[in-house]
Structure formats: C-alpha cells, structure tokens
Design a protein around this motif. Structure first.
Motif, short mmCIF file in Angstrom:
data_model
loop_
_atom_site.label_atom_id
_atom_site.label_comp_id
_atom_site.label_asym_id
_atom_site.label_seq_id
_atom_site.Cartn_x
_atom_site.Cartn_y
_atom_site.Cartn_z
N ASP A 151 30.16 38.76 42.14
CA ASP A 151 31.44 39.20 41.58
C ASP A 151 32.50 39.20 42.66
O ASP A 151 32.19 39.19 43.86
N ARG A 152 33.75 39.24 42.23
CA ARG A 152 34.88 39.26 43.16
C ARG A 152 35.79 40.45 42.86
O ARG A 152 35.95 40.85 41.71
N LEU A 153 36.40 40.94 43.93
CA LEU A 153 37.41 41.99 43.81
C LEU A 153 38.55 41.62 44.74
O LEU A 153 38.38 41.56 45.96
N HIS A 154 39.70 41.32 44.15
CA HIS A 154 40.91 41.03 44.93
C HIS A 154 41.74 42.29 44.95
O HIS A 154 42.33 42.67 43.94
N ILE A 155 41.78 42.95 46.09
CA ILE A 155 42.48 44.23 46.17
C ILE A 155 43.96 44.07 45.83
O ILE A 155 44.56 44.96 45.24
N ARG A 156 44.53 42.92 46.15
CA ARG A 156 45.95 42.70 45.86
C ARG A 156 46.24 42.75 44.36
O ARG A 156 47.39 42.91 43.95
N ASP A 157 45.21 42.58 43.52
CA ASP A 157 45.41 42.61 42.07
C ASP A 157 45.40 44.02 41.49
O ASP A 157 45.72 44.22 40.32
N LEU A 158 44.99 45.01 42.31
CA LEU A 158 45.00 46.39 41.83
C LEU A 158 46.44 46.90 41.80
O LEU A 158 47.31 46.36 42.49
N SER A 159 46.66 47.95 41.05
CA SER A 159 48.00 48.52 40.97
C SER A 159 48.44 49.03 42.34
O SER A 159 47.80 49.92 42.90
N PRO A 160 49.53 48.48 42.92
CA PRO A 160 50.00 48.96 44.22
C PRO A 160 50.35 50.44 44.21
O PRO A 160 50.05 51.18 45.15
N GLN A 161 50.97 50.89 43.12
CA GLN A 161 51.34 52.30 43.03
C GLN A 161 50.10 53.18 43.00
O GLN A 161 50.05 54.22 43.67
N ALA A 162 49.08 52.76 42.25
CA ALA A 162 47.84 53.55 42.18
C ALA A 162 47.16 53.62 43.54
O ALA A 162 46.64 54.68 43.93
N LEU A 163 47.18 52.51 44.27
CA LEU A 163 46.57 52.50 45.60
C LEU A 163 47.31 53.45 46.55
O LEU A 163 46.70 54.27 47.23
N LEU A 164 48.63 53.32 46.59
CA LEU A 164 49.41 54.12 47.54
C LEU A 164 49.44 55.60 47.20
O LEU A 164 49.52 56.45 48.09
N LEU A 165 49.34 55.91 45.90
CA LEU A 165 49.37 57.32 45.49
C LEU A 165 47.97 57.89 45.29
O LEU A 165 47.82 59.01 44.80
N ALA A 166 46.96 57.12 45.64
CA ALA A 166 45.56 57.55 45.50
C ALA A 166 45.27 58.03 44.08
O ALA A 166 44.70 59.09 43.86
N ASP A 167 45.65 57.19 43.11
CA ASP A 167 45.45 57.52 41.70
C ASP A 167 44.07 57.02 41.26
O ASP A 167 43.93 55.91 40.77
N TRP A 168 43.07 57.89 41.44
CA TRP A 168 41.70 57.51 41.11
C TRP A 168 41.50 57.25 39.62
O TRP A 168 40.56 56.58 39.23
N ALA A 169 42.40 57.77 38.79
CA ALA A 169 42.24 57.64 37.34
C ALA A 169 42.84 56.35 36.80
O ALA A 169 42.63 56.01 35.63
N HIS A 170 43.56 55.61 37.62
CA HIS A 170 44.17 54.38 37.13
C HIS A 170 43.06 53.37 36.77
O HIS A 170 42.10 53.21 37.52
N PRO A 171 43.19 52.71 35.62
CA PRO A 171 42.12 51.79 35.17
C PRO A 171 41.72 50.74 36.20
O PRO A 171 40.53 50.44 36.34
N SER A 172 42.68 50.18 36.93
CA SER A 172 42.32 49.13 37.90
C SER A 172 41.51 49.71 39.05
O SER A 172 40.59 49.07 39.57
N VAL A 173 41.83 50.94 39.45
CA VAL A 173 41.09 51.59 40.53
C VAL A 173 39.70 52.01 40.06
O VAL A 173 38.71 51.81 40.77
N VAL A 174 39.64 52.55 38.85
CA VAL A 174 38.34 52.95 38.29
C VAL A 174 37.41 51.75 38.22
O VAL A 174 36.24 51.82 38.63
N ARG A 175 37.93 50.63 37.74
CA ARG A 175 37.11 49.41 37.62
C ARG A 175 36.64 48.92 38.99
O ARG A 175 35.49 48.54 39.16
N ALA A 176 37.53 48.96 39.97
CA ALA A 176 37.18 48.49 41.32
C ALA A 176 36.10 49.37 41.94
O ALA A 176 35.14 48.86 42.55
N ILE A 177 36.21 50.67 41.78
CA ILE A 177 35.20 51.58 42.32
C ILE A 177 33.87 51.37 41.61
O ILE A 177 32.80 51.43 42.24
N GLU A 178 33.90 51.08 40.32
CA GLU A 178 32.67 50.78 39.58
C GLU A 178 32.02 49.50 40.10
O GLU A 178 30.80 49.42 40.20
N GLN A 179 32.84 48.50 40.43
CA GLN A 179 32.29 47.26 40.97
C GLN A 179 31.55 47.52 42.29
O GLN A 179 30.48 46.98 42.53
N VAL A 180 32.15 48.35 43.14
CA VAL A 180 31.51 48.69 44.42
C VAL A 180 30.20 49.43 44.16
O VAL A 180 29.18 49.15 44.78
#
Length: 198
Positions: free
Chosen positions: A39-68
C-alpha cells in the motif's frame, strides 16, 4: 501481510518518490501480490489543516493512522532539507500514537542535495522511529541528487549504484525483516526420481 510505502515529500514528483517506486517494483517482482499487499500513503494528500492542527478525528488522518497500524513493515521515504527529514513527515509522525510502530520493520530512505546530508537518516529520522517503538530499523538508503538524474523526458531515474543498494535493501526487508522464505535455487525433485549410488 502488508508493506506500507510512506511518501514524505511535499512534492508529488520527487526523487524520494522515485526511490519509493523502485522499492514497490522490487516488492511486486519478488513476491506474489496475493501473499504480500503493498500500500501507499502520500502524506501530501492528507488535509494540511488537520496535520498542522493535530486533528486526529479528520477522516484523512484516521485513514492514514489505520494504514500504519495494519502494515507489518513500513518504507519511509523523505527528502532531506537542512540536515533534517521533511516537515510534512515530521507533522505526520507527531500524530502517531507512541507505540504506532511496535513490532514493525522500517526501511528508511532519503534523498538530498549532497552526500553531506547522509547522516540525517541516523541522527534525525532513526531516533524518532525508535521512539515510536519500531522493532527493527533496517540500514537506510541515502541518495544524493546526482545519483537520481532526470532522463530525456524529464523523469527521475535511479542510477546503477542506487539500484543495487535498493536491491539489497528490499532483500533485507523481505528476508531479514519479514522473514520471508527464500525462493529455492533448484526446483524440488520427487524422491522416486532421485538417483544415488551406494
């Protein structure tokens, strides 16, 4: 079993992503896709706002953490800027739980402007991966820009030396990190066909 390829470059077209593609090609060539999922995870495709604000509940962040969490092994590729790995990779790693890499094998890959940034793998990235509980961090692969030149079409191409080092790294990932069984050198022979002398 799953290997997750993490692209830590802020650019969609980068040297570090080229090396990640080379790793994917080698994994697909050596292992049946039904046995090993890549599988692949391109961090640049995650929500920039969610990343910078540490929004663990954002769907893109949730999915990325699940992939890990799902992956057994990670290949983390990043460009090196000012002797450190990329900022987008930094904010993503900061979002992971403290034991996110527990029992996982990690192969770090980095690219940089010159060989002088090579130690960023050992002195910047490796300690963070260890702090997240990685079971086994394989020797990293570092390539300078001159080792991944552009071809006539403007595409990045890994040079022969880097190709050989990626061959070794993927071999280590599969056979030492994941304990993947080695392919037999000779095809098995039924016992009745074996010839012997006394």
């Amino acid at each position: 079993m799953s290997v997750l390829l993490i692209a830590g470059s802020p650019s969609g077209h980068s040297r570090s992503s080229t090396l990640l593609n080379e790793v994917a090609h080698r994994l697909h060539a050596q292992v049946d896709g039904r046995c090993l999922r890549v599988d692949r995870l391109h961090i640049r495709d995650l929500s920039p706002q969610a990343l910078l604000l540490a929004d663990w509940a954002h769907p893109s962040v949730v999915r990325a953490i699940e992939q890990v969490a799902f992956a057994r092994a990670l290949v983390v590729a990043t460009p090196v800027y000012k002797a450190a790995y990329s900022g987008v990779l930094k904010v993503f790693l900061d979002l992971l739980p403290q034991t996110a890499l527990k029992d996982k094998v990690v192969l770090p890959i980095a690219t940089g402007g010159s060989p002088h940034h090579m130690l960023a793998l050992d002195y910047a990235l490796r300690p963070v991966l260890q702090s997240l509980g990685a079971k086994h961090i394989l020797p990293g692969v570092y390539a300078s820009d001159s080792q991944i030149p552009r071809d006539a079409d403007g595409e990045y191409q890994a040079g022969e030396e880097i190709q050989a080092r990626l061959d070794d790294a993927v071999h280590l990932l599969l056979h030492e990190g994941l304990r993947w069984p080695a392919s037999p050198v000779f095809a098995p022979i039924p016992f009745v066909q074996a010839s012997y002398s006394v």
